[in-house]
Design an enzyme around this catalytic site. Structure first.
Site, PDB file in Angstrom:
ATOM      1  CG  HIS A 275     -11.378  -0.204   0.221  1.00 30.81           C
ATOM      2  ND1 HIS A 275     -10.585   0.219  -0.472  1.00 30.81           N
ATOM      3  CD2 HIS A 275     -10.558  -0.481   1.635  1.00 30.81           C
ATOM      4  CE1 HIS A 275      -9.503   0.989   0.009  1.00 30.81           C
ATOM      5  NE2 HIS A 275      -9.267   0.267   1.267  1.00 30.81           N
TER       6      HIS A 275
ATOM      7  CB  SER B 200      -0.963  -0.104   1.577  1.00 32.49           C
ATOM      8  OG  SER B 200      -1.450   0.814   1.241  1.00 32.49           O
TER       9      SER B 200
ATOM     10  CB  THR C 275      -6.700   2.499  -4.297  1.00 37.37           C
ATOM     11  OG1 THR C 275      -6.339   0.691  -4.253  1.00 37.37           O
ATOM     12  CG2 THR C 275      -8.117   1.816  -3.720  1.00 37.37           C
TER      13      THR C 275
ATOM     14  CE1 TYR D 277      -5.806   3.761  -1.524  1.00 33.44           C
ATOM     15  CE2 TYR D 277      -4.476   4.005   0.102  1.00 33.44           C
ATOM     16  CZ  TYR D 277      -5.678   3.712  -0.239  1.00 33.44           C
ATOM     17  OH  TYR D 277      -6.467   2.594   0.655  1.00 33.44           O
TER      18      TYR D 277
ATOM     19  CE  LYS E 254      -8.035  -3.221  -2.821  1.00 36.17           C
ATOM     20  NZ  LYS E 254      -7.979  -2.462  -2.415  1.00 36.17           N
TER      21      LYS E 254
HETATM   22  C1  LIG Z   1      -7.054  -1.894   8.010  1.00 32.50           C
HETATM   23  C2  LIG Z   1      -7.510  -2.452   6.819  1.00 32.50           C
HETATM   24  C3  LIG Z   1      -6.228  -1.624   6.051  1.00 32.50           C
HETATM   25  C4  LIG Z   1      -6.631  -1.561   4.256  1.00 32.50           C
HETATM   26  N1  LIG Z   1      -6.039  -0.439   3.658  1.00 32.50           N
HETATM   27  C5  LIG Z   1      -5.810  -0.379   1.847  1.00 32.50           C
HETATM   28  C6  LIG Z   1      -5.104   0.062   1.337  1.00 32.50           C
HETATM   29  O1  LIG Z   1      -3.884   0.944   1.966  1.00 32.50           O
HETATM   30  N2  LIG Z   1      -5.278   0.637  -0.206  1.00 32.50           N
HETATM   31  C7  LIG Z   1      -5.713  -0.198  -0.469  1.00 32.50           C
HETATM   32  O2  LIG Z   1      -6.393  -0.084  -1.726  1.00 32.50           O
HETATM   33  N3  LIG Z   1      -6.894  -1.180   0.185  1.00 32.50           N
HETATM   34  C8  LIG Z   1      -6.689  -1.124   1.111  1.00 32.50           C
HETATM   35  N4  LIG Z   1      -7.197  -1.868   2.766  1.00 32.50           N
HETATM   36  C9  LIG Z   1      -8.425  -3.077   1.112  1.00 32.50           C
HETATM   37  C10 LIG Z   1      -8.141  -4.926   1.225  1.00 32.50           C
HETATM   38  O3  LIG Z   1      -7.040  -4.268   0.173  1.00 32.50           O
HETATM   39  C11 LIG Z   1      -9.041  -5.456   0.758  1.00 32.50           C
HETATM   40  O4  LIG Z   1      -9.699  -4.464  -0.416  1.00 32.50           O
HETATM   41  C12 LIG Z   1     -10.093  -5.718   1.605  1.00 32.50           C
HETATM   42  O5  LIG Z   1      -9.125  -6.258   3.491  1.00 32.50           O
HETATM   43  C13 LIG Z   1     -10.791  -7.428   0.974  1.00 32.50           C
HETATM   44  O6  LIG Z   1     -11.396  -7.132   2.226  1.00 32.50           O
HETATM   45  P1  LIG Z   1     -11.798  -7.970   3.665  1.00 32.50           P
HETATM   46  O7  LIG Z   1     -10.051  -7.814   4.000  1.00 32.50           O
HETATM   47  O8  LIG Z   1     -12.723  -8.549   4.192  1.00 32.50           O
HETATM   48  O9  LIG Z   1     -11.848  -9.126   2.518  1.00 32.50           O
HETATM   49  C14 LIG Z   1      -7.500  -2.417   3.437  1.00 32.50           C
HETATM   50  C15 LIG Z   1      -8.244  -2.912   4.351  1.00 32.50           C
HETATM   51  C16 LIG Z   1      -8.316  -2.986   6.094  1.00 32.50           C
HETATM   52  C17 LIG Z   1      -8.928  -4.192   5.953  1.00 32.50           C
END
Ligand SMILES: Cc1cc2nc3c(=O)[nH]c(=O)nc-3n(C[C@H](O)[C@H](O)[C@H](O)COP(=O)(O)O)c2cc1C
Length: 402
Positions: free
Chosen positions: A299, A127, A192, A166, A275
C-alpha cells in the site's frame, strides 16, 4: 510494433516550435512540484505513509539495490510491449493503481484519471473510496475511449477498468457494490486485503485530517441504494451526519478471513485479485481459494510501518504462485526503469501509484497523461536499450544486485 517511445520524438519535434512539456520528464521531480501546489492536508494525505515512513523509504531503496545490465546487438527494431492480464488486453503491463479521494488533488478527481487512462489505453482501477461514483467514472472512461483514435478504444472496445473493493461490513452493501461495478463495465475485481482498518499515519494525525469524515471519498457509499436505505434515504443535509457515522461503521472489516472469499466468488463472475499480499504462504492460500491473481503491495508503505519492501517480497511470491495465477506488483514504482525491474523480478504487470496522482494534482487529466506517457516511453526505451523486444523476454538475467 510498439509506439510508446514516440513520445520522445513528439517532445523534441514540439521543441522546434518552442513548445516545451508542461511537466518534467524526470518523474521523481513531481512530488516536490505537487507539494508546492497542494494544501498541506491534501499533500500530507497523498505523500504520507504509516509511522516513521520506513517502509515507504524501503520501497524505494529496494529498487535502487537492483541494477540493470544492458545487452547489446540483439536486433530490437520491432518492439511489442502488449500483454493480456486477467483477460484485459493492455498496450504495456502497466495499470493505474486504485487511489481514493482524488478530488482533494484536482477538482475533476477520478474523472480526469479515467479520461487519461482511456486516452493512453491503460486500465484504471477505481477505488471504493473514490470521490466520484463508479457509474460517472465509467461514463468518463468510455467517452474518452471513444474519442481516442487508437489505444483505449482499440484495446478494450471501450475504456478498460477494474474495480477495487474495500469490503464493507454489511454484506448486502458489498453485493450492491459488486453488482453496480459489473453493470458499469468494470471487468475485474481487486480486493484490497491490507486495509481493513486505517494504519497510524502521522502526517494526517498531526493535522487531524481524514477526508472521509468531511464527506470526501464516500461517493460510492452515498450513491448506493443499500447504503441509502440504511440511513433513511438519499443523503441530504438532514441525514448527512448519520450517513458519515454509518460510513465509519461500514468501512473497516477486521474480522474477514480466507473463508469469506467464497462469498465474493458467489457474487462476482469475473477475475478476482487480492491486493496487499506480501508472504508466499498467503499467495499459495490465494491459489487454494480459487483467486485469479495477487497484487504484491504494501500500500505504498501506508499500512505497516517497518514492513518488508514490496519489491523484496516479490520474488518469493512469484516463485510460489507465478504461472498458476497472475502476480502483479506495486509500491515504490516511479519510472519506466522501475517497471522493468519489477517485471524482471516476476511481476506480470505493475501498478503505478503516487506518480500519476502527482500528475493529476499538477495538471488534471493532462498531468496524468503526461506521467503515463513518460513511464511507457521510458519503459519501452529501457527494454530496447537493454536488449529486449517484448516483456516476456525479461527475466532475472536483466538484473544484478548493486
Ligand atoms: C493517496 C493514496 C490513496 C490510496 N487509496 C487507495 C485505495 O483507495 N485503495 C487501495 O487499494 N489502495 C489505495 N492506495 C494504495 C495504492 O493503490 C498503491 O498500492 C500505492 O500507491 C503504491 O505505492 P506508491 O504510490 O508509493 O508506488 C492509495 C495510495 C495513496 C498514495
Amino acid at each position: 510494433m510498439s509506439q510508446l517511445a514516440d513520445f520522445q520524438n513528439e517532445i523534441y519535434l514540439n521543441g522546434l516550435a518552442d513548445v516545451l512539456p508542461g511537466l518534467p520528464a524526470d518523474l521523481t521531480r513531481l512530488e516536490g512540484l505537487a507539494q508546492a501546489k497542494l494544501s498541506d492536508t491534501s499533500f500530507g494525505y497523498l505523500a504520507g505513509s504509516a509511522g516513521s515512513e520506513a517502509t515507504a523509504r524501503a520501497n524505494r531503496d529496494a529498487f535502487d539495490r537492483w541494477r540493470i545490465v544492458p545487452r547489446m546487438l540483439r536486433d530490437v527494431a520491432e518492439r511489442d510491449l502488449s500483454v493480456t492480464v486477467l483477460g484485459t488486453p493492455m498496450p504495456a503491463p502497466v495499470l493505474l493503481a486504485p487511489i481514493g479521494v482524488q478530488s482533494i488533488l484536482h477538482p475533476d478527481g477520478e474523472l480526469a484519471t479515467a479520461r487519461a487512462a482511456a486516452a493512453t489505453g491503460l486500465t484504471m482501477i477505481l477505488s471504493t473510496a473514490a470521490s466520484c461514483a463508479m457509474e460517472d467514472v465509467a461514463a468518463a472512461n468510455d467517452a474518452a475511449a471513444d474519442d481516442a483514435e487508437g489505444g483505449g478504444a482499440e484495446a478494450g472496445g471501450g475504456g478498460a477498468r477494474w474495480y477495487q473493493l474495500y469490503w464493507p461490513k454489511d454484506r448486502d452493501l458489498a453485493v450492491s457494490f459488486l453488482e453496480r461495478a459489473k453493470a458499469a463495465g468494470y471487468t475485474a475485481l481487486v480486493v484490497t486485503v491490507d486495509t481493513f482498518t486505517l494504519a497510524w499515519r502521522p502526517r494526517d494525525l498531526d493535522r487531524a485530517y481524514l477526508p472521509f469524515l468531511r464527506g470526501i471519498g464516500v461517493a460510492n457509499y452515498f450513491s448506493d441504494p443499500v447504503f441509502q436505505r440504511a440511513v433513511g434515504g438519499p443523503v441530504t443535509g438532514e441525514n448527512r451526519q448519520a450517513a458519515l457515522l454509518h460510513w465509519v461503521g461500514q468501512f473497516g472489516n477486521p474480522s474477514l478471513t480466507w473463508d469469506d472469499l467464497a462469498f465474493l466468488r458467489e457474487h462476482w463472475d469475473g477475475p478476482i485479485a487480492l491486493k496487499g499480499i506480501q508472504h508466499p504462504d498467503d499467495a499459495r492460500r490465494a491459489v487454494d481459494t480459487g483467486t485469479d491473481g495477487v497484487i504484491v503491495s504494501n500500500h505504498g508503505g501506508r499500512q505497516v510501518d517497518g514492513a518488508v519492501a514490496s519489491l523484496d517480497a516479490l520474488p518469493a511470491v512469484a516463485d510460489a504462485v507465478g504461472g498458476q495465477i497472475s502476480v502483479l506488483f506495486d509500491s515504490g514504482v516511479r519510472t519506466g526503469a522501475d517497471v522493468a525491474k519489477a517485471l524482471a523480478l516476476g511481476a506480470e504487470a505493475v501498478l503505478l501509484g503516487r506518480p500519476y496522482a502527482f500528475g493529476l494534482a499538477l495538471d488534471g487529466e493532462a498531468g496524468v497523461r503526461h506521467v503515463v506517457r513518460c513511464v511507457l516511453a521510458e519503459l519501452e526505451l529501457t527494454l530496447a536499450l537493454s536488449g529486449h523486444r517484448t516483456v516476456s523476454e525479461l527475466s532475472l538475467d536483466l538484473l544484478v544486485r548493486a
